[in-house]
Scaffold this motif. Structure first.
Motif, mmCIF file in Angstrom:
data_model
loop_
_atom_site.group_PDB
_atom_site.id
_atom_site.type_symbol
_atom_site.label_atom_id
_atom_site.label_comp_id
_atom_site.label_asym_id
_atom_site.label_seq_id
_atom_site.Cartn_x
_atom_site.Cartn_y
_atom_site.Cartn_z
ATOM 1 N N UNK A 98 151.467 1.143 81.349
ATOM 2 C CA UNK A 98 150.919 2.419 81.812
ATOM 3 C C UNK A 98 149.398 2.439 81.687
ATOM 4 N N UNK A 99 148.903 1.837 80.608
ATOM 5 C CA UNK A 99 147.454 1.783 80.428
ATOM 6 C C UNK A 99 146.799 0.939 81.509
ATOM 7 N N UNK A 100 147.450 -0.190 81.848
ATOM 8 C CA UNK A 100 146.912 -1.056 82.898
ATOM 9 C C UNK A 100 146.881 -0.335 84.242
ATOM 10 N N UNK A 101 147.929 0.427 84.531
ATOM 11 C CA UNK A 101 147.969 1.178 85.784
ATOM 12 C C UNK A 101 146.907 2.277 85.804
ATOM 13 N N UNK A 102 146.696 2.895 84.652
ATOM 14 C CA UNK A 102 145.669 3.940 84.575
ATOM 15 C C UNK A 102 144.269 3.362 84.789
ATOM 16 N N UNK A 103 144.070 2.098 84.418
ATOM 17 C CA UNK A 103 142.771 1.444 84.586
ATOM 18 C C UNK A 103 142.597 0.877 85.990
ATOM 19 N N UNK A 104 143.597 1.099 86.845
ATOM 20 C CA UNK A 104 143.458 0.695 88.244
ATOM 21 C C UNK A 104 144.129 -0.609 88.607
ATOM 22 N N UNK A 105 144.893 -1.206 87.686
ATOM 23 C CA UNK A 105 145.573 -2.464 87.991
ATOM 24 C C UNK A 105 146.746 -2.208 88.927
ATOM 25 N N UNK A 106 146.930 -3.127 89.880
ATOM 26 C CA UNK A 106 148.091 -3.041 90.759
ATOM 27 C C UNK A 106 149.330 -3.491 89.999
ATOM 28 N N UNK A 107 150.493 -3.309 90.642
ATOM 29 C CA UNK A 107 151.729 -3.696 89.966
ATOM 30 C C UNK A 107 151.761 -5.201 89.680
ATOM 31 N N UNK A 108 151.318 -6.010 90.661
ATOM 32 C CA UNK A 108 151.325 -7.455 90.457
ATOM 33 C C UNK A 108 150.305 -7.870 89.396
ATOM 34 N N UNK A 109 149.150 -7.193 89.353
ATOM 35 C CA UNK A 109 148.173 -7.506 88.303
ATOM 36 C C UNK A 109 148.717 -7.169 86.922
ATOM 37 N N UNK A 110 149.476 -6.089 86.833
ATOM 38 C CA UNK A 110 150.095 -5.724 85.555
ATOM 39 C C UNK A 110 151.104 -6.773 85.123
ATOM 40 N N UNK A 111 151.877 -7.276 86.084
ATOM 41 C CA UNK A 111 152.886 -8.298 85.764
ATOM 42 C C UNK A 111 152.211 -9.574 85.298
ATOM 43 N N UNK A 112 151.191 -10.028 86.050
ATOM 44 C CA UNK A 112 150.571 -11.309 85.744
ATOM 45 C C UNK A 112 149.670 -11.272 84.510
ATOM 46 N N UNK A 113 149.018 -10.141 84.258
ATOM 47 C CA UNK A 113 148.020 -10.087 83.192
ATOM 48 C C UNK A 113 148.508 -9.403 81.909
ATOM 49 N N UNK A 114 149.586 -8.639 82.015
ATOM 50 C CA UNK A 114 150.069 -7.908 80.848
ATOM 51 C C UNK A 114 151.463 -8.364 80.427
ATOM 52 N N UNK A 115 152.391 -8.393 81.368
ATOM 53 C CA UNK A 115 153.794 -8.666 81.026
ATOM 54 C C UNK A 115 154.053 -10.142 80.801
ATOM 55 N N UNK A 116 153.704 -10.979 81.789
ATOM 56 C CA UNK A 116 154.009 -12.407 81.680
ATOM 57 C C UNK A 116 153.355 -13.094 80.484
ATOM 58 N N UNK A 117 152.084 -12.810 80.158
ATOM 59 C CA UNK A 117 151.526 -13.446 78.953
ATOM 60 C C UNK A 117 152.311 -13.135 77.689
ATOM 61 N N UNK A 118 152.870 -11.930 77.600
ATOM 62 C CA UNK A 118 153.657 -11.571 76.422
ATOM 63 C C UNK A 118 155.019 -12.257 76.426
ATOM 64 N N UNK A 119 155.535 -12.549 77.615
ATOM 65 C CA UNK A 119 156.860 -13.162 77.720
ATOM 66 C C UNK A 119 156.820 -14.681 77.760
ATOM 67 N N UNK A 120 155.634 -15.259 77.943
ATOM 68 C CA UNK A 120 155.538 -16.710 78.141
ATOM 69 C C UNK A 120 156.156 -17.527 76.999
ATOM 70 N N UNK A 121 155.877 -17.244 75.716
ATOM 71 C CA UNK A 121 156.517 -18.033 74.655
ATOM 72 C C UNK A 121 158.045 -17.979 74.714
ATOM 73 N N UNK A 122 158.609 -16.790 74.956
ATOM 74 C CA UNK A 122 160.066 -16.670 75.046
ATOM 75 C C UNK A 122 160.591 -17.387 76.273
ATOM 76 N N UNK A 123 159.862 -17.320 77.380
ATOM 77 C CA UNK A 123 160.291 -18.013 78.601
ATOM 78 C C UNK A 123 160.317 -19.524 78.389
ATOM 79 N N UNK A 124 159.307 -20.045 77.719
ATOM 80 C CA UNK A 124 159.264 -21.479 77.449
ATOM 81 C C UNK A 124 160.383 -21.894 76.507
ATOM 82 N N UNK A 125 160.682 -21.055 75.527
ATOM 83 C CA UNK A 125 161.802 -21.354 74.630
ATOM 84 C C UNK A 125 163.115 -21.387 75.389
ATOM 85 N N UNK A 126 163.335 -20.383 76.238
ATOM 86 C CA UNK A 126 164.545 -20.366 77.047
ATOM 87 C C UNK A 126 164.624 -21.554 77.981
ATOM 88 N N UNK A 127 163.491 -21.930 78.564
ATOM 89 C CA UNK A 127 163.449 -23.106 79.442
ATOM 90 C C UNK A 127 163.840 -24.368 78.680
#
Length: 278
Positions: free
Chosen positions: A172-201
């Motif tokens: 929500x903060x990213x959207x309030x700062x003007x980030x698009x949905x894809x920018x929020x995914x790439x810059x906020x969500x995916x970096x937080x999920x990357x360690x878990x994604x690599x573990x699952x991989x």
């Protein structure tokens, strides 16, 4: 300083560490060391001849190549499934969430028979695919689908708790700062999920490389066509060529360890980078 460190130490550390080392040695290290001891019965020339034989190289290529490809598919598909299960509420969500665990609970032989029946040339899905000229059962494509089937829960169950704990206020903060949905995914969500994604991989890849029961039924097990490395090891054992079997197993062990080690280092780097930018 020493007193504080002692108070922070868990009671019984020496005992628990000793039991841990003993258990790991008995269950993992000693059996793996046995592979190297048995393989040492071969001369270097015999070992090299065994592991570089065309049939062995093709089996290793099938196992590692398809396992890596299946883990990549599971990485993307698992993320999509997790996102749907965590971020949306829809009828039957709990049922779909339980279905994800079926490959965990299902015996591998049952999974192999089910997939073979489904994708055989006269099966429910195999028949229409065969009409299009696509043969699945008894081909590398069938092995690929079986590896996807058994690996998808590892990605889903590894990423799901991390996404559940991810604070939506960051989005929500990213959207309030003007980030698009894809920018929020790439810059906020995916970096937080990357360690878990690599573990699952890594888990999905490791399971697919060593999978036997669910693969041999749909593979067809044709030498130099659809023969996996674990099956080749079993064939060498049935021929009483134990040293040859352990030689192939040692190669699989070394390559699997190197790949997982690299993935773990990347995971550690991604986690450290995520903490540094938090």
């Amino acid at each position: 300083m020493t007193a504080v460190a002692q108070r922070r130490s868990l009671p019984g550390f020496g005992l628990t560490m000793g039991l841990t080392i003993t258990w790991l040695s008995l269950m993992i290290l000693i059996p793996l060391a046995g592979l190297f001891v048995k393989t040492a019965e071969l001369s270097f020339a015999e070992f090299w001849s065994t592991v570089t034989a065309p049939r062995t190289l093709h089996a290793l290529k099938i196992s590692f190549g398809l396992a890596f490809a299946a883990a990549c598919v599971n990485l993307v598909a698992g993320l999509v499934i997790v996102w749907a299960l965590v971020r949306y509420r829809f009828p039957g969500r709990r049922i779909f969430d339980a279905i994800v665990d079926i490959p965990f609970a299902l015996p591998t032989a049952v999974a192999g028979i089910a997939l073979t029946t489904l994708f055989a040339q006269k099966g429910w899905l195999g028949a229409p695919l065969a009409a299009l000229g696509i043969k699945v059962a008894f081909t590398p494509l069938g092995i690929f689908l079986a590896m996807i089937f058994i690996g998808i829960p590892f990605v889903v169950r590894t990423v799901q708790p991390v996404l559940l704990d991810l604070d939506t206020e960051l989005e929500e903060a990213a959207e309030c700062l003007g980030a698009s949905r894809w920018q929020t995914i790439w810059r906020v969500i995916l970096p937080s999920l990357t360690p878990a994604l690599l573990t699952g991989f890594a888990l999905a890849f490791a399971r697919a490389v060593g999978e036997y029961g669910s693969v041999i039924f749909i593979a067809g097990n044709l030498p130099n066509v659809s023969e996996i490395a674990p099956l080749l090891i079993v064939i060498r054992l049935s021929e009483f060529r134990y040293a040859d079997a352990t030689a192939i197993a040692v190669v699989m062990l070394i390559f699997s360890f190197l790949i997982i080690f690299v993935l773990n280092r990347i995971q550690h780097w991604a986690q450290s980078r995520s903490l540094a930018t938090a």
